[in-house]
Design a protein around this motif. Sequence first.
Motif, PDB file in Angstrom:
ATOM      1  N   THR A   9       0.784  -1.264  -0.248  1.00  0.00           N
ATOM      2  CA  THR A   9      -0.171  -0.002  -0.074  1.00  0.00           C
ATOM      3  C   THR A   9       0.975   1.260   0.003  1.00  0.00           C
ATOM      4  OG1 THR A   9      -1.599   1.323   1.213  1.00  0.00           O
ATOM      5  CG2 THR A   9      -0.128   0.025   2.668  1.00  0.00           C
ATOM      6  N   ALA A  10       0.215   2.327  -0.350  1.00  0.00           N
ATOM      7  CA  ALA A  10       0.977   3.709  -0.437  1.00  0.00           C
ATOM      8  C   ALA A  10       0.153   4.374   0.954  1.00  0.00           C
ATOM      9  CB  ALA A  10       0.391   4.417  -1.435  1.00  0.00           C
ATOM     10  N   HIS A  11       0.827   5.482   1.437  1.00  0.00           N
ATOM     11  CA  HIS A  11       0.462   6.360   2.568  1.00  0.00           C
ATOM     12  C   HIS A  11      -0.802   6.610   2.414  1.00  0.00           C
ATOM     13  CE1 HIS A  11       0.884   9.312   5.661  1.00  0.00           C
ATOM     14  NE2 HIS A  11       0.201   9.904   4.830  1.00  0.00           N
ATOM     15  N   GLY A  12      -1.893   6.562   3.648  1.00  0.00           N
ATOM     16  CA  GLY A  12      -3.305   6.828   3.870  1.00  0.00           C
ATOM     17  C   GLY A  12      -3.944   5.923   3.182  1.00  0.00           C
ATOM     18  N   SER A  13      -3.680   4.738   2.967  1.00  0.00           N
ATOM     19  CA  SER A  13      -4.487   3.557   2.519  1.00  0.00           C
ATOM     20  C   SER A  13      -5.553   3.129   3.832  1.00  0.00           C
ATOM     21  CB  SER A  13      -3.814   2.583   2.190  1.00  0.00           C
ATOM     22  OG  SER A  13      -3.266   1.807   3.197  1.00  0.00           O
ATOM     23  N   HIS A  14      -6.500   2.111   3.246  1.00  0.00           N
ATOM     24  CA  HIS A  14      -7.229   1.495   4.245  1.00  0.00           C
ATOM     25  C   HIS A  14      -6.859   0.052   4.496  1.00  0.00           C
ATOM     26  CE1 HIS A  14     -11.478  -0.253   4.726  1.00  0.00           C
ATOM     27  NE2 HIS A  14     -10.868  -0.464   5.972  1.00  0.00           N
ATOM     28  N   LEU A  15      -6.190  -0.280   5.720  1.00  0.00           N
ATOM     29  CA  LEU A  15      -5.700  -1.613   5.901  1.00  0.00           C
ATOM     30  C   LEU A  15      -6.718  -2.418   6.485  1.00  0.00           C
ATOM     31  CD1 LEU A  15      -3.208  -3.509   6.408  1.00  0.00           C
ATOM     32  CD2 LEU A  15      -3.137  -2.427   8.549  1.00  0.00           C
ATOM     33  N   ARG A  16      -6.808  -3.651   6.056  1.00  0.00           N
ATOM     34  CA  ARG A  16      -7.739  -4.908   6.590  1.00  0.00           C
ATOM     35  C   ARG A  16      -6.584  -5.653   7.449  1.00  0.00           C
ATOM     36  NH1 ARG A  16     -12.397  -8.300   4.575  1.00  0.00           N
ATOM     37  NH2 ARG A  16     -13.505  -6.287   4.502  1.00  0.00           N
ATOM     38  N   LEU A  17      -6.840  -5.490   8.800  1.00  0.00           N
ATOM     39  CA  LEU A  17      -6.086  -6.425   9.549  1.00  0.00           C
ATOM     40  C   LEU A  17      -6.609  -7.349  10.282  1.00  0.00           C
ATOM     41  CD1 LEU A  17      -3.095  -6.189  11.008  1.00  0.00           C
ATOM     42  CD2 LEU A  17      -4.274  -4.928  13.051  1.00  0.00           C
ATOM     43  N   ILE A  18      -6.053  -8.955   9.951  1.00  0.00           N
ATOM     44  CA  ILE A  18      -6.409 -10.068  10.304  1.00  0.00           C
ATOM     45  C   ILE A  18      -5.719 -10.499  11.500  1.00  0.00           C
ATOM     46  CG2 ILE A  18      -7.196 -12.148   9.652  1.00  0.00           C
ATOM     47  CD1 ILE A  18      -8.536 -10.251   8.118  1.00  0.00           C
ATOM     48  N   TRP A  19      -6.333 -10.898  12.728  1.00  0.00           N
ATOM     49  CA  TRP A  19      -5.852 -10.873  13.967  1.00  0.00           C
ATOM     50  C   TRP A  19      -6.244 -11.832  14.950  1.00  0.00           C
ATOM     51  CZ3 TRP A  19      -3.652  -6.344  17.442  1.00  0.00           C
ATOM     52  CH2 TRP A  19      -2.780  -6.914  18.515  1.00  0.00           C
ATOM     53  N   PRO A  20      -6.107 -13.218  14.420  1.00  0.00           N
ATOM     54  CA  PRO A  20      -6.909 -14.578  14.918  1.00  0.00           C
ATOM     55  C   PRO A  20      -6.371 -14.670  16.517  1.00  0.00           C
ATOM     56  CG  PRO A  20      -5.277 -15.194  13.435  1.00  0.00           C
ATOM     57  CD  PRO A  20      -5.192 -13.762  13.291  1.00  0.00           C
ATOM     58  N   GLU A  21      -6.384 -13.684  17.225  1.00  0.00           N
ATOM     59  CA  GLU A  21      -5.780 -13.756  18.856  1.00  0.00           C
ATOM     60  C   GLU A  21      -6.767 -14.547  19.627  1.00  0.00           C
ATOM     61  OE1 GLU A  21      -6.040 -13.445  22.398  1.00  0.00           O
ATOM     62  OE2 GLU A  21      -6.477 -11.427  21.739  1.00  0.00           O
ATOM     63  N   TRP A  22      -6.535 -15.399  20.237  1.00  0.00           N
ATOM     64  CA  TRP A  22      -7.341 -16.436  21.087  1.00  0.00           C
ATOM     65  C   TRP A  22      -6.833 -16.249  22.533  1.00  0.00           C
ATOM     66  CZ3 TRP A  22      -4.617 -20.591  23.422  1.00  0.00           C
ATOM     67  CH2 TRP A  22      -3.466 -20.861  22.586  1.00  0.00           C
ATOM     68  N   GLN A  23      -5.359 -15.926  22.837  1.00  0.00           N
ATOM     69  CA  GLN A  23      -4.973 -16.248  24.135  1.00  0.00           C
ATOM     70  C   GLN A  23      -5.505 -15.170  25.385  1.00  0.00           C
ATOM     71  OE1 GLN A  23      -3.130 -15.900  21.463  1.00  0.00           O
ATOM     72  NE2 GLN A  23      -1.459 -17.561  21.304  1.00  0.00           N
ATOM     73  N   PRO A  63      -5.029  -3.124   0.951  1.00  0.00           N
ATOM     74  CA  PRO A  63      -3.857  -4.054   1.746  1.00  0.00           C
ATOM     75  C   PRO A  63      -4.676  -4.886   2.697  1.00  0.00           C
ATOM     76  CG  PRO A  63      -3.798  -1.885   2.438  1.00  0.00           C
ATOM     77  CD  PRO A  63      -4.645  -1.763   1.292  1.00  0.00           C
ATOM     78  N   VAL A  64      -4.074  -5.977   2.795  1.00  0.00           N
ATOM     79  CA  VAL A  64      -4.522  -7.078   3.914  1.00  0.00           C
ATOM     80  C   VAL A  64      -3.315  -7.525   4.584  1.00  0.00           C
ATOM     81  CG1 VAL A  64      -5.624  -9.134   4.543  1.00  0.00           C
ATOM     82  CG2 VAL A  64      -6.703  -7.620   2.585  1.00  0.00           C
ATOM     83  N   ALA A  65      -3.300  -7.437   5.957  1.00  0.00           N
ATOM     84  CA  ALA A  65      -2.251  -7.902   6.615  1.00  0.00           C
ATOM     85  C   ALA A  65      -2.699  -8.827   7.879  1.00  0.00           C
ATOM     86  CB  ALA A  65      -1.340  -7.000   7.329  1.00  0.00           C
ATOM     87  N   THR A  66      -1.790  -9.873   7.988  1.00  0.00           N
ATOM     88  CA  THR A  66      -2.067 -10.849   8.999  1.00  0.00           C
ATOM     89  C   THR A  66      -1.198 -11.010  10.265  1.00  0.00           C
ATOM     90  OG1 THR A  66      -3.421 -12.302   7.707  1.00  0.00           O
ATOM     91  CG2 THR A  66      -2.579 -13.294   9.637  1.00  0.00           C
ATOM     92  N   VAL A  67      -1.688 -10.657  11.528  1.00  0.00           N
ATOM     93  CA  VAL A  67      -0.712 -10.712  12.672  1.00  0.00           C
ATOM     94  C   VAL A  67      -0.313 -12.128  12.951  1.00  0.00           C
ATOM     95  CG1 VAL A  67      -0.437 -10.069  15.120  1.00  0.00           C
ATOM     96  CG2 VAL A  67      -1.811  -8.630  13.429  1.00  0.00           C
TER      97      VAL A  67
END
Length: 301
Positions: A9-23, A63-67
């Motif tokens: 992505t470039a600056h100022g985008s819309h990020l989709r963050l996938i974070w399957p945290e369970w702890q 953009p899509v990012a996964t933690v």
Amino acid sequence: MPGTTTDTTAHGSHLRLIWPEWQGAGADMAGRLAPEFPLDVARRGYTVGTTVLGAVLPQHDGPVATVPVPLGDPGGEVRDGVESKAVLTRQLSDALEIIREQDPARITTFGGTCTVSVAPFTSLAARYADDLAVVWIDSHPDVDTGATDYDGYHAMAVSMITGHGDPEMSRLLPATVPADRVALVGLHEWTEDAYQHVGRWGLTSFSPDQLRTSTQPLLDWLASTGCSRLAIHLDVDAVDAKEGALGLGTIPDGLTGAEVNRIARELRGATDVVATTVAEFFPRDVLHVQQVLNGFPLIGG
């Protein structure tokens, strides 16, 4: 870089963050609230819920990012009143690094427990400074700390965002949101040792009955903050469990699904929504199918 990212992505985008945290959900609570499943399945149910959200909600063209989230159990001990603190701190650091590198103007997050809002909301608080308010739609206030009785980190998310969280973890945060710019929406279940923080810190709360017929009280509060930008968190347990058990806990008398949808739509019409989180989805039927098919011929497991 931690995690995986697609569509650079470039600056100022819309990020989709996938974070399957369970702890973040305490192990004892997961076992108690989902006794129909083996404990290891119940504890990891939020990872399945995150996958389901990604499958059934509209695809994202940015953009899509996964933690990265480990599925093993190392680091599950309680430290400083926080269960699994080491592994959760690592995930928080990784999520913040992803957001720093992407530098998005908007973030949609699918999780995972309620703690998945901490990194995106505080990152946007650094970006927008005094122009960001938070609406936290949840049956619970999520204002526990290491000194309260419950050690599950997911009940500490609002504490972290407002600058009242674990000191070591809080040092990672780029900013916080003052409590007077945070509204708890749908609040109707709590423990007394944590609930005292709502008034003490200056949070505003709305019970389900206060918003049954109109969103106006919440819109009036939002206008009073003077903020033009908003982050919305939805814990799906805010939806009345009599409509269906969406969360790990089954909590009756919450907002209806239609009321939650109306509130979100009217907030979108009144301000610039720069963050949305959907969290705590625990898909019991999907987990049940997994158990039925475990070890099935040619499927594996």
